[in-house]
Design an enzyme around this catalytic site. Structure first.
Site, PDB file in Angstrom:
ATOM      1  N   PRO A   2      -8.582   2.667   0.104  1.00 29.24           N
ATOM      2  CA  PRO A   2      -8.054   1.151  -0.193  1.00 29.24           C
ATOM      3  C   PRO A   2      -6.614   1.005  -0.176  1.00 29.24           C
ATOM      4  O   PRO A   2      -6.025   1.634  -0.898  1.00 29.24           O
ATOM      5  CB  PRO A   2      -8.644   0.719  -1.285  1.00 29.24           C
ATOM      6  CG  PRO A   2      -9.892   1.620  -1.418  1.00 29.24           C
ATOM      7  CD  PRO A   2      -9.454   2.913  -1.037  1.00 29.24           C
ATOM      8  N   GLU A   3      -5.968   0.348   0.937  1.00 33.96           N
ATOM      9  CA  GLU A   3      -4.504   0.059   0.841  1.00 33.96           C
ATOM     10  C   GLU A   3      -4.346  -1.368   0.973  1.00 33.96           C
ATOM     11  O   GLU A   3      -5.312  -2.150   0.873  1.00 33.96           O
ATOM     12  CB  GLU A   3      -3.854   0.803   2.281  1.00 33.96           C
ATOM     13  CG  GLU A   3      -4.415   2.282   2.171  1.00 33.96           C
ATOM     14  CD  GLU A   3      -3.701   3.038   3.498  1.00 33.96           C
ATOM     15  OE1 GLU A   3      -2.458   2.577   3.907  1.00 33.96           O
ATOM     16  OE2 GLU A   3      -4.090   4.038   3.620  1.00 33.96           O
TER      17      GLU A   3
END
Length: 286
Positions: A2-3
């Site tokens: 997750p960015e």
DNA sequence: AGCTACTCCTGGTAGC
DNA sequence: TGCTACCAGGAGTAGC
């Protein structure tokens, strides 16, 4: 992992079912997820509080809380590698990797689920203190050509390492750095103080484009981990130019993508589109 | 100032 | 089938 685009997607999806709701009870099955506070203290701080807002800052999700219409703190959450968030009916089974459950007055429950246990759901009275060290938002108004060009050249850092530094620019991770650099035709080992203004402007434009496109596609899912809070994968992985494509042909020039390691991170480049910076002796610099 | 190494974690996979 | 070994990595920290 997750960015920024994945975290933005999660924030957007959980927001409608959290804002305005009051937390009626909670359970915690992995204490370290709380980031240092005791379970009893965490429970005292959150039970009875009402969710005011759900916002993303960098890769954090900030769930602001109030009591009697006065701010009382926030949950500052980070998904790290494998964290997931769901808001589901009370009888929904979050599975064996569930870490934190917050029951809501809507009859539903918020779940934080995390296979690798790196994620955090941390209560703090002063969320701004916890987030104070972060650099500007890549999609925000502060991230200008002028600022970026000046900031890059004020440091002498390996470009990829600098872009991953959340104190410099907040929200990029390994995937979107590799993708942005390829689109900007810059090599990850380029030194930041050797960037021209034109290169900085191109890189800024490509960072914003790649993040915007990824948000529109609800992020990237390429392994068992990232899913939206609705349980669906994102689709931006189909657009990857270099990440995870080692030995596959570059979509621009057909040269095989090469994998190297930069700052302990797997790094993917097209050797043709992203020529390596000229090596030079440090003493040769005037 | 900026770098490397190490830590926290576990599912997935390669090799035997 | 089952074992071992290793990999992925965001962020914090220690040490050079």
């Amino acid at each position: 992992m997750p960015e920024l685009p994945e975290v933005e997607t999660v924030a957007r999806m959980i927001r409608p079912s959290l804002v305005g709701r009051t937390i009626t009870s909670c359970s915690v099955t992995w204490k370290r997820t709380l980031g240092g506070s005791e379970i009893a203290a965490f429970r005292r701080n959150v039970v009875g509080a009402r969710v005011v807002s759900v916002e993303r800052r960098a890769k954090y999700i900030v769930i602001a809380l109030e009591r009697a219409r006065a701010s009382c703190g926030a949950l500052v959450c980070h998904l790290r590698m494998t964290g997931r968030m769901h808001v589901e009916r009370a009888d929904w089974d979050p599975g064996k990797f569930a870490k934190v459950r917050l029951d809501l007055d809507s009859g539903r429950a918020f779940h934080f689920i995390d296979v690798r246990k790196f994620g955090r759901v941390e209560f703090t009275r002063e969320p701004h203190e916890l987030l104070a060290e972060l650099g500007p938002e890549p999609l925000g108004a502060d991230f200008t050509d002028e600022w970026f060009s000046t900031a890059l050249r004020a440091r002498r850092r390996v470009l990829k390492s600098l872009l991953l530094d959340q104190a410099f620019l907040a929200g990029l991770g390994n995937i979107y750095v590799d993708e942005s650099l390829h689109r900007a035709r810059l090599h990850p080992l380029q030194l930041s103080d050797r960037m021209t203004r034109e290169q900085a402007a191109v890189l800024r434009r490509e960072i914003r484009a790649v993040l915007s496109e990824a948000i529109a596609r609800e992020g990237s899912s390429f392994d068992a981990f990232y899913r939206t809070p609705e349980g669906n994968p994102g689709s931006f992985q189909d657009q990857f130019q270099v990440y995870g494509r080692t030995a596959e042909p570059c979509r621009s020039c057909a040269t095989p993508i090469r994998r190297l390691v930069v700052g302990q991170r797997g790094t993917h480049v097209c050797p043709q589109c992203q020529p390596a910076p000229r090596r030079r002796r440090s003493s040769a610099q005037g």
